[in-house]
Motif scaffolding. Structure first.
Motif, PDB file in Angstrom:
ATOM      1  N   ASP A  31      -3.816   6.357  27.857  1.00 44.95           N
ATOM      2  CA  ASP A  31      -5.047   5.838  28.470  1.00 44.95           C
ATOM      3  C   ASP A  31      -6.240   6.005  27.524  1.00 44.95           C
ATOM      4  OD1 ASP A  31      -3.456   5.244  30.577  1.00 44.95           O
ATOM      5  OD2 ASP A  31      -4.348   6.651  31.992  1.00 44.95           O
ATOM      6  N   ALA A  32      -6.301   7.167  26.843  1.00 40.82           N
ATOM      7  CA  ALA A  32      -7.403   7.401  25.899  1.00 40.82           C
ATOM      8  C   ALA A  32      -7.336   6.390  24.756  1.00 40.82           C
ATOM      9  CB  ALA A  32      -7.341   8.826  25.368  1.00 40.82           C
ATOM     10  N   LEU A  33      -6.129   6.131  24.276  1.00 48.72           N
ATOM     11  CA  LEU A  33      -5.983   5.182  23.159  1.00 48.72           C
ATOM     12  C   LEU A  33      -6.286   3.750  23.597  1.00 48.72           C
ATOM     13  CD1 LEU A  33      -2.839   6.800  21.546  1.00 48.72           C
ATOM     14  CD2 LEU A  33      -5.113   6.625  20.493  1.00 48.72           C
ATOM     15  N   SER A  34      -5.953   3.426  24.842  1.00 55.14           N
ATOM     16  CA  SER A  34      -6.219   2.074  25.355  1.00 55.14           C
ATOM     17  C   SER A  34      -7.713   1.799  25.441  1.00 55.14           C
ATOM     18  CB  SER A  34      -5.576   1.898  26.731  1.00 55.14           C
ATOM     19  OG  SER A  34      -4.169   1.834  26.616  1.00 55.14           O
ATOM     20  N   ARG A  35      -8.519   2.852  25.401  1.00 57.06           N
ATOM     21  CA  ARG A  35      -9.985   2.692  25.457  1.00 57.06           C
ATOM     22  C   ARG A  35     -10.646   2.653  24.079  1.00 57.06           C
ATOM     23  NH1 ARG A  35      -9.394   6.424  29.939  1.00 57.06           N
ATOM     24  NH2 ARG A  35      -9.669   8.149  28.490  1.00 57.06           N
ATOM     25  N   ALA A 233       6.739  22.840   9.520  1.00 59.74           N
ATOM     26  CA  ALA A 233       6.338  22.858   8.112  1.00 59.74           C
ATOM     27  C   ALA A 233       4.816  22.772   8.050  1.00 59.74           C
ATOM     28  CB  ALA A 233       6.962  21.673   7.370  1.00 59.74           C
ATOM     29  N   PRO A 234       4.139  23.921   7.914  1.00 61.77           N
ATOM     30  CA  PRO A 234       2.671  23.920   7.962  1.00 61.77           C
ATOM     31  C   PRO A 234       2.097  22.979   6.913  1.00 61.77           C
ATOM     32  CG  PRO A 234       3.545  26.168   7.751  1.00 61.77           C
ATOM     33  CD  PRO A 234       4.689  25.224   7.562  1.00 61.77           C
ATOM     34  N   GLY A 235       1.181  22.140   7.314  1.00 65.69           N
ATOM     35  CA  GLY A 235       0.541  21.236   6.371  1.00 65.69           C
ATOM     36  C   GLY A 235       1.337  19.964   6.118  1.00 65.69           C
ATOM     37  N   ALA A 236       2.611  19.978   6.449  1.00 64.67           N
ATOM     38  CA  ALA A 236       3.412  18.773   6.221  1.00 64.67           C
ATOM     39  C   ALA A 236       2.954  17.699   7.197  1.00 64.67           C
ATOM     40  CB  ALA A 236       4.888  19.056   6.436  1.00 64.67           C
ATOM     41  N   SER A 237       2.887  16.476   6.740  1.00 67.23           N
ATOM     42  CA  SER A 237       2.406  15.437   7.628  1.00 67.23           C
ATOM     43  C   SER A 237       3.371  14.271   7.635  1.00 67.23           C
ATOM     44  CB  SER A 237       1.022  14.970   7.207  1.00 67.23           C
ATOM     45  OG  SER A 237       1.071  14.411   5.935  1.00 67.23           O
ATOM     46  N   GLY A 238       3.439  13.645   8.779  1.00 67.78           N
ATOM     47  CA  GLY A 238       4.330  12.513   8.937  1.00 67.78           C
ATOM     48  C   GLY A 238       3.518  11.241   8.835  1.00 67.78           C
ATOM     49  N   ASN A 239       3.313  10.599   9.972  1.00 68.45           N
ATOM     50  CA  ASN A 239       2.583   9.342   9.982  1.00 68.45           C
ATOM     51  C   ASN A 239       1.176   9.500   9.421  1.00 68.45           C
ATOM     52  OD1 ASN A 239       4.445   7.566  11.509  1.00 68.45           O
ATOM     53  ND2 ASN A 239       4.215   9.157  13.061  1.00 68.45           N
ATOM     54  N   VAL A 240       0.719   8.478   8.751  1.00 68.25           N
ATOM     55  CA  VAL A 240      -0.665   8.433   8.300  1.00 68.25           C
ATOM     56  C   VAL A 240      -1.564   8.476   9.548  1.00 68.25           C
ATOM     57  CG1 VAL A 240      -0.778   5.892   8.223  1.00 68.25           C
ATOM     58  CG2 VAL A 240      -2.144   7.241   6.640  1.00 68.25           C
ATOM     59  N   ALA A 241      -2.666   9.226   9.462  1.00 71.70           N
ATOM     60  CA  ALA A 241      -3.531   9.419  10.634  1.00 71.70           C
ATOM     61  C   ALA A 241      -4.423   8.195  10.857  1.00 71.70           C
ATOM     62  CB  ALA A 241      -4.404  10.660  10.444  1.00 71.70           C
ATOM     63  N   THR A 242      -4.456   7.727  12.104  1.00 77.67           N
ATOM     64  CA  THR A 242      -5.234   6.515  12.406  1.00 77.67           C
ATOM     65  C   THR A 242      -6.699   6.676  12.011  1.00 77.67           C
ATOM     66  OG1 THR A 242      -3.753   6.295  14.301  1.00 77.67           O
ATOM     67  CG2 THR A 242      -5.594   4.751  14.181  1.00 77.67           C
ATOM     68  N   GLU A 243      -7.283   7.841  12.289  1.00 75.68           N
ATOM     69  CA  GLU A 243      -8.706   8.048  11.958  1.00 75.68           C
ATOM     70  C   GLU A 243      -8.948   7.911  10.466  1.00 75.68           C
ATOM     71  OE1 GLU A 243      -6.611   9.855  14.201  1.00 75.68           O
ATOM     72  OE2 GLU A 243      -7.377  11.655  13.262  1.00 75.68           O
ATOM     73  N   GLU A 244      -7.998   8.421   9.647  1.00 72.13           N
ATOM     74  CA  GLU A 244      -8.192   8.347   8.202  1.00 72.13           C
ATOM     75  C   GLU A 244      -8.152   6.894   7.728  1.00 72.13           C
ATOM     76  OE1 GLU A 244      -5.714  11.007   5.946  1.00 72.13           O
ATOM     77  OE2 GLU A 244      -6.626  12.787   6.826  1.00 72.13           O
ATOM     78  N   VAL A 245      -7.247   6.112   8.313  1.00 74.29           N
ATOM     79  CA  VAL A 245      -7.157   4.689   7.958  1.00 74.29           C
ATOM     80  C   VAL A 245      -8.431   3.957   8.377  1.00 74.29           C
ATOM     81  CG1 VAL A 245      -5.856   2.547   8.252  1.00 74.29           C
ATOM     82  CG2 VAL A 245      -4.638   4.747   8.196  1.00 74.29           C
ATOM     83  N   VAL A 246      -8.817   4.158   9.634  1.00 75.48           N
ATOM     84  CA  VAL A 246      -9.991   3.449  10.178  1.00 75.48           C
ATOM     85  C   VAL A 246     -11.254   3.866   9.422  1.00 75.48           C
ATOM     86  CG1 VAL A 246     -11.446   3.262  12.243  1.00 75.48           C
ATOM     87  CG2 VAL A 246      -8.953   3.091  12.448  1.00 75.48           C
ATOM     88  N   HIS A 247     -11.377   5.151   9.134  1.00 76.53           N
ATOM     89  CA  HIS A 247     -12.540   5.680   8.402  1.00 76.53           C
ATOM     90  C   HIS A 247     -12.675   5.004   7.040  1.00 76.53           C
ATOM     91  CE1 HIS A 247     -14.443   8.865   5.805  1.00 76.53           C
ATOM     92  NE2 HIS A 247     -15.263   8.930   6.819  1.00 76.53           N
ATOM     93  N   GLY A 257     -11.662  -3.347  14.934  1.00 73.15           N
ATOM     94  CA  GLY A 257     -11.898  -3.424  16.367  1.00 73.15           C
ATOM     95  C   GLY A 257     -11.983  -2.060  17.029  1.00 73.15           C
ATOM     96  N   ILE A 258     -11.701  -1.005  16.270  1.00 80.25           N
ATOM     97  CA  ILE A 258     -11.610   0.347  16.833  1.00 80.25           C
ATOM     98  C   ILE A 258     -12.965   1.056  16.776  1.00 80.25           C
ATOM     99  CG2 ILE A 258     -10.572   2.634  16.479  1.00 80.25           C
ATOM    100  CD1 ILE A 258      -8.041   1.197  15.500  1.00 80.25           C
ATOM    101  N   ASP A 259     -13.281   1.764  17.853  1.00 83.63           N
ATOM    102  CA  ASP A 259     -14.458   2.631  17.901  1.00 83.63           C
ATOM    103  C   ASP A 259     -14.013   4.001  17.380  1.00 83.63           C
ATOM    104  OD1 ASP A 259     -16.286   4.571  18.682  1.00 83.63           O
ATOM    105  OD2 ASP A 259     -16.748   3.599  20.596  1.00 83.63           O
ATOM    106  N   LEU A 260     -14.496   4.367  16.175  1.00 86.62           N
ATOM    107  CA  LEU A 260     -14.017   5.600  15.536  1.00 86.62           C
ATOM    108  C   LEU A 260     -14.320   6.836  16.385  1.00 86.62           C
ATOM    109  CD1 LEU A 260     -12.621   7.010  13.164  1.00 86.62           C
ATOM    110  CD2 LEU A 260     -14.799   6.949  11.924  1.00 86.62           C
ATOM    111  N   ALA A 262     -14.453   7.018  19.688  1.00 86.79           N
ATOM    112  CA  ALA A 262     -13.481   7.057  20.788  1.00 86.79           C
ATOM    113  C   ALA A 262     -12.110   7.480  20.260  1.00 86.79           C
ATOM    114  CB  ALA A 262     -13.390   5.692  21.465  1.00 86.79           C
ATOM    115  N   LEU A 263     -11.779   7.031  19.058  1.00 83.42           N
ATOM    116  CA  LEU A 263     -10.501   7.397  18.443  1.00 83.42           C
ATOM    117  C   LEU A 263     -10.457   8.905  18.154  1.00 83.42           C
ATOM    118  CD1 LEU A 263      -7.801   6.452  17.200  1.00 83.42           C
ATOM    119  CD2 LEU A 263      -9.050   6.072  15.057  1.00 83.42           C
ATOM    120  N   LEU A 264     -11.582   9.437  17.678  1.00 86.28           N
ATOM    121  CA  LEU A 264     -11.636  10.877  17.390  1.00 86.28           C
ATOM    122  C   LEU A 264     -11.506  11.694  18.676  1.00 86.28           C
ATOM    123  CD1 LEU A 264     -14.276  10.850  14.541  1.00 86.28           C
ATOM    124  CD2 LEU A 264     -11.929  11.724  14.368  1.00 86.28           C
ATOM    125  N   GLU A 265     -12.062  11.166  19.767  1.00 88.48           N
ATOM    126  CA  GLU A 265     -11.877  11.849  21.059  1.00 88.48           C
ATOM    127  C   GLU A 265     -10.396  11.864  21.441  1.00 88.48           C
ATOM    128  OE1 GLU A 265     -14.347  10.472  24.331  1.00 88.48           O
ATOM    129  OE2 GLU A 265     -16.047  10.296  22.942  1.00 88.48           O
TER     130      GLU A 265
END
Lengths: 294, 294
Positions: A31-35, A233-247, A257-260, A262-265
């Motif tokens: 629901d948060a992402l849909s907003r 695995a501390p620090g290991a990351s999988g998917n690229v973070a949406t906020e980093e891409v949008v930023h 189209g994304i409100d950064l 709202a995405l950070l929330e």
């Protein structure tokens, strides 16, 4: 390039690779992402609950989640049984995975790549018959953790086969974070997907996206907060973070189209739901436009 | 482009932003890095021990460290007193920082940018008189956490001033990780540095380097393991990790002179010395060429 389309995969690909969370938490996140203004969300997968307990409640989650009419939702399925469940639940965008690496396909799906391609050929009329579309995600497109480099011609062969069989869309998956700018250029010069799915396992996530954009790709998967890294695995990351891409994209004047904010929330919520710090730098540090008080 | 030159800044910039470690640990790290094939190492800084206790033992560390004749070592200094100490210790490559943001310069150095530039003009003959070179690092070149965006013309003005005063080399520092591919392109189109120093605070580290290489820059700072992130912000990262840079470059067929395996050994050591997981993805996951057993 003036716009890039993001598919948010946190609710499915992200949560599937975290410790299980309750259905209520998944609904909250959806629901948060849909907003946020995101164009597309990979919402759930219809897989056997014994194989992937994280998605056992897909029907319940999807029944209770808010469906924003401006968002395109999709579901991942492993086989015709999953496709039937997804179609019955109302999905009109279905995804299926096949691995470019035969070894990876056998370990992941217990059959050869060729056998999976035969299965997909049978799935397509079933999905089309219900008025839905099928996207084929070619996993390990940029390298296999068992076989190493994958010949771009092999990926091109798989793409040609599934397109001939009627697949509507093709995605390339960087399943274990082996993509680099050089591999992106090599593969995309040989064959072009509709969408790219990168991991940030070795720090190249945004560099890969930049390279792919340079080659004309405008659709990318990303996961809120970077949800879906291995929590052990501390620090290991999988998917690229949406906020980093949008930023990065918004700073370049490219619309998503994304409100950064709202995405950070939603990312803060995701972090709370899984109960561990997520790897997103923009979540941690805030956008570059958020200044410190003097 | 066939080669890129890396300056390893973990022993100075990295350790200066971690909890203090003993001199012996610093010497161990320097010696390990001197064996990696890296072209240059920023070894220590000569600063007031009350201001930066992490570097209070710079003389002892430098006296006891192994000096590989194939490596160029440099020291950071804040003023003429520091320059005299660095020259007396035998350094022939000296660095000094000035901030493009007046607010940041005042908070960091307790004087205006203009006053710092006057100080640097006086430092240059002192350094040159001892047969050494001075590099000017322009901090907050890609943005200031207090002032926000920095006009590329302001950075260009600083560069023109210090070049006219006789500075030997210019570096641009991305002090708080505000650089993005767009900002790199904007600044480098206005004025070109000899070397770039990026952080990975918001995930753009490698994308920034790729963009700068595209514009012809071939010298970059990087920190082993990503040493130098703030230990109180889980997942937050400071300097771009040397292994991540080298891993991407070697995959592109670009030589750095560095043995990635030796570098990863140094990163393991760095992690042990500071006693916390470092943010480097290549340290965590291994290079993409390291395959899993079947």
């Amino acid at each position: 390039m003036t716009g890039v389309s993001i598919r948010e995969v946190g609710p499915r690909d992200g949560l599937q690779n975290e410790e299980p969370v309750p259905a209520e938490a998944k609904i909250q996140l959806l629901d948060a992402l849909s907003r946020t203004g995101v164009a597309r969300i990979e919402a759930v997968s219809f897989v056997h609950p014994k194989a992937i307990p994280q998605m056992a409640d897909a029907d319940e989650v999807w029944a209770k989640a808010w469906r924003n009419p401006d968002v395109r939702y999709s579901a991942l399925i492993p086989n015709s049984r999953g496709a039937q469940r997804a179609l019955a639940a109302g999905f009109r965008e279905i995804e299926v995975v096949v691995s470019a690496s035969d070894t990876h396909n056998r370990r992941n799906l217990n059959r050869s790549t060729e056998e999976s391609l035969d299965d997909i050929a049978q799935l397509i009329p079933l999905v089309h018959g219900a008025g839905a579309t099928l996207e084929v995600i070619v996993a390990t497109s940029f390298g296999c953790p068992f076989e190493g480099d994958i010949d771009p011609d092999r990926v091109a062969g798989i793409v040609a086969r599934v397109r001939a069989d009627g697949a509507d869309r093709i995605a390339f998956g960087d399943t274990t974070g082996m993509a680099t700018p050089r591999r992106v250029r090599d593969l995309l010069t040989a064959v072009r997907p509709d969408l790219l799915h990168f991991h940030n396992t070795r720090g190249t996530g945004l560099a890969n996206i930049l390279t792919a954009m340079d080659l004309g790709v405008t659709e990318f998967d990303a996961s809120v907060g970077g949800l879906g890294g291995c929590p052990y695995a501390p620090g290991a990351s999988g998917n690229v973070a949406t906020e980093e891409v949008v930023h990065m994209l918004h700073d370049m004047g490219i619309d998503t189209g994304i409100d950064l904010d709202a995405l950070l929330e939603a990312a803060v919520l995701a972090e709370r739901l899984v109960g561990r710090p997520l790897p997103s730098g923009v979540l941690r540090a805030g956008p570059r436009t958020r200044l410190s008080a003097l």
